[in-house]
Design a protein around this motif. Sequence first.
Motif, PDB file in Angstrom:
ATOM      1  N   TYR A 150     119.418   0.626  96.859  1.00  0.00           N
ATOM      2  CA  TYR A 150     119.143   0.919  98.263  1.00  0.00           C
ATOM      3  C   TYR A 150     119.462   2.374  98.554  1.00  0.00           C
ATOM      4  O   TYR A 150     120.545   2.854  98.227  1.00  0.00           O
ATOM      5  CB  TYR A 150     120.025   0.057  99.177  1.00  0.00           C
ATOM      6  CG  TYR A 150     119.721  -1.412  99.119  1.00  0.00           C
ATOM      7  CD1 TYR A 150     118.659  -1.944  99.836  1.00  0.00           C
ATOM      8  CD2 TYR A 150     120.497  -2.272  98.348  1.00  0.00           C
ATOM      9  CE1 TYR A 150     118.386  -3.307  99.793  1.00  0.00           C
ATOM     10  CE2 TYR A 150     120.227  -3.630  98.305  1.00  0.00           C
ATOM     11  CZ  TYR A 150     119.166  -4.137  99.030  1.00  0.00           C
ATOM     12  OH  TYR A 150     118.895  -5.476  98.988  1.00  0.00           O
ATOM     13  N   GLU A 151     118.530   3.060  99.199  1.00  0.00           N
ATOM     14  CA  GLU A 151     118.787   4.410  99.670  1.00  0.00           C
ATOM     15  C   GLU A 151     119.260   4.295 101.121  1.00  0.00           C
ATOM     16  O   GLU A 151     118.513   3.821 101.990  1.00  0.00           O
ATOM     17  CB  GLU A 151     117.527   5.266  99.591  1.00  0.00           C
ATOM     18  CG  GLU A 151     117.793   6.706  99.996  1.00  0.00           C
ATOM     19  CD  GLU A 151     116.588   7.608  99.799  1.00  0.00           C
ATOM     20  OE1 GLU A 151     115.688   7.279  99.003  1.00  0.00           O
ATOM     21  OE2 GLU A 151     116.558   8.648 100.470  1.00  0.00           O
ATOM     22  N   VAL A 152     120.500   4.678 101.356  1.00  0.00           N
ATOM     23  CA  VAL A 152     121.079   4.566 102.700  1.00  0.00           C
ATOM     24  C   VAL A 152     120.248   5.399 103.670  1.00  0.00           C
ATOM     25  O   VAL A 152     120.004   6.583 103.449  1.00  0.00           O
ATOM     26  CB  VAL A 152     122.560   5.006 102.707  1.00  0.00           C
ATOM     27  CG1 VAL A 152     123.131   4.963 104.118  1.00  0.00           C
ATOM     28  CG2 VAL A 152     123.383   4.131 101.762  1.00  0.00           C
ATOM     29  N   GLY A 153     119.787   4.738 104.737  1.00  0.00           N
ATOM     30  CA  GLY A 153     118.938   5.398 105.725  1.00  0.00           C
ATOM     31  C   GLY A 153     117.479   5.458 105.328  1.00  0.00           C
ATOM     32  O   GLY A 153     116.680   6.105 106.008  1.00  0.00           O
ATOM     33  N   ASP A 154     117.138   4.806 104.224  1.00  0.00           N
ATOM     34  CA  ASP A 154     115.771   4.825 103.686  1.00  0.00           C
ATOM     35  C   ASP A 154     115.280   6.265 103.549  1.00  0.00           C
ATOM     36  O   ASP A 154     116.026   7.108 103.061  1.00  0.00           O
ATOM     37  CB  ASP A 154     114.841   3.963 104.541  1.00  0.00           C
ATOM     38  CG  ASP A 154     115.214   2.474 104.462  1.00  0.00           C
ATOM     39  OD1 ASP A 154     115.663   2.037 103.383  1.00  0.00           O
ATOM     40  OD2 ASP A 154     115.061   1.769 105.478  1.00  0.00           O
ATOM     41  N   SER A 155     114.074   6.562 103.978  1.00  0.00           N
ATOM     42  CA  SER A 155     113.505   7.898 103.753  1.00  0.00           C
ATOM     43  C   SER A 155     114.208   8.990 104.557  1.00  0.00           C
ATOM     44  O   SER A 155     114.152  10.169 104.196  1.00  0.00           O
ATOM     45  CB  SER A 155     112.016   7.911 104.075  1.00  0.00           C
ATOM     46  OG  SER A 155     111.805   7.571 105.432  1.00  0.00           O
ATOM     47  N   ALA A 156     114.907   8.637 105.642  1.00  0.00           N
ATOM     48  CA  ALA A 156     115.636   9.636 106.433  1.00  0.00           C
ATOM     49  C   ALA A 156     116.888  10.110 105.696  1.00  0.00           C
ATOM     50  O   ALA A 156     117.352  11.233 105.910  1.00  0.00           O
ATOM     51  CB  ALA A 156     116.019   9.061 107.791  1.00  0.00           C
ATOM     52  N   GLY A 157     117.442   9.263 104.848  1.00  0.00           N
ATOM     53  CA  GLY A 157     118.628   9.633 104.078  1.00  0.00           C
ATOM     54  C   GLY A 157     119.907   9.575 104.892  1.00  0.00           C
ATOM     55  O   GLY A 157     120.005   8.880 105.902  1.00  0.00           O
ATOM     56  N   TRP A 158     120.893  10.312 104.432  1.00  0.00           N
ATOM     57  CA  TRP A 158     122.242  10.351 105.002  1.00  0.00           C
ATOM     58  C   TRP A 158     122.345  11.621 105.834  1.00  0.00           C
ATOM     59  O   TRP A 158     122.473  12.719 105.300  1.00  0.00           O
ATOM     60  CB  TRP A 158     123.251  10.338 103.857  1.00  0.00           C
ATOM     61  CG  TRP A 158     124.690  10.220 104.193  1.00  0.00           C
ATOM     62  CD1 TRP A 158     125.665  11.133 103.857  1.00  0.00           C
ATOM     63  CD2 TRP A 158     125.369   9.159 104.864  1.00  0.00           C
ATOM     64  NE1 TRP A 158     126.885  10.696 104.282  1.00  0.00           N
ATOM     65  CE2 TRP A 158     126.729   9.480 104.900  1.00  0.00           C
ATOM     66  CE3 TRP A 158     124.948   7.966 105.447  1.00  0.00           C
ATOM     67  CZ2 TRP A 158     127.686   8.651 105.493  1.00  0.00           C
ATOM     68  CZ3 TRP A 158     125.896   7.144 106.027  1.00  0.00           C
ATOM     69  CH2 TRP A 158     127.236   7.485 106.050  1.00  0.00           C
ATOM     70  N   THR A 159     122.267  11.476 107.156  1.00  0.00           N
ATOM     71  CA  THR A 159     122.160  12.647 108.030  1.00  0.00           C
ATOM     72  C   THR A 159     122.630  12.323 109.447  1.00  0.00           C
ATOM     73  O   THR A 159     122.796  11.150 109.797  1.00  0.00           O
ATOM     74  CB  THR A 159     120.695  13.145 108.065  1.00  0.00           C
ATOM     75  OG1 THR A 159     120.601  14.309 108.866  1.00  0.00           O
ATOM     76  CG2 THR A 159     119.752  12.079 108.601  1.00  0.00           C
ATOM     77  N   THR A 160     122.813  13.358 110.233  1.00  0.00           N
ATOM     78  CA  THR A 160     123.096  13.170 111.660  1.00  0.00           C
ATOM     79  C   THR A 160     121.835  13.425 112.484  1.00  0.00           C
ATOM     80  O   THR A 160     121.824  13.168 113.682  1.00  0.00           O
ATOM     81  CB  THR A 160     124.203  14.146 112.144  1.00  0.00           C
ATOM     82  OG1 THR A 160     123.839  15.475 111.766  1.00  0.00           O
ATOM     83  CG2 THR A 160     125.543  13.782 111.548  1.00  0.00           C
TER      84      THR A 160
END
Length: 179
Positions: free
Chosen positions: A28-38
């Motif tokens: 699993y990619e955390v946040g899917d395509s948005a990734g890990w971000t604010t």
Amino acid sequence: MALEERGVFLFIVILMTALQQVSYAAVYEVGDSAGWTTLGNIDYKKWAATKNFQMGDTITFKYNAKFHNVMQVTHSMYKSCNASSPIHTFTTGNDSIEIKNHGHHFFFCGVPGHCEAGQKVDINVLRDSSTEAPTPSALASATVPSAHVPAPSPNSAPFISLKGTFVAMGLTMAILALA
């Protein structure tokens, strides 16, 4: 003729052993395509709620390492966004973490203000009753053993493990050498 029959039998044994050893694990990619971000107001709580995490799954955090990190923390640290003494800190920008036990796994970005802005996720791995040790009464009433191959999690790529296959192949070769 008997040697050919043994060969076929051993091939079937090897194949069955290999199939029993197949296991599926999701990535699993955390946040899917948005990734890990604010950026983009990603709701990581909502993201995690749509997943069925299992032991053996891998969660991947993809982010710009100049602006973010990943800290694994305790529940109380997670609730208060306290980054003073994390369990682990990851800083590569592409961190993969294998889930090895059930329960809650808490992560947040340790950059000041990011956790408070919502850059935190609770990965909850539910206990799977099929992987737990059976009780003595269950063992006494069991008549036929069965192999359990867990179904892959949604939105996952299967990871296939064939551990034990080489052992079976070695045993087969030894048996054929004796024949």
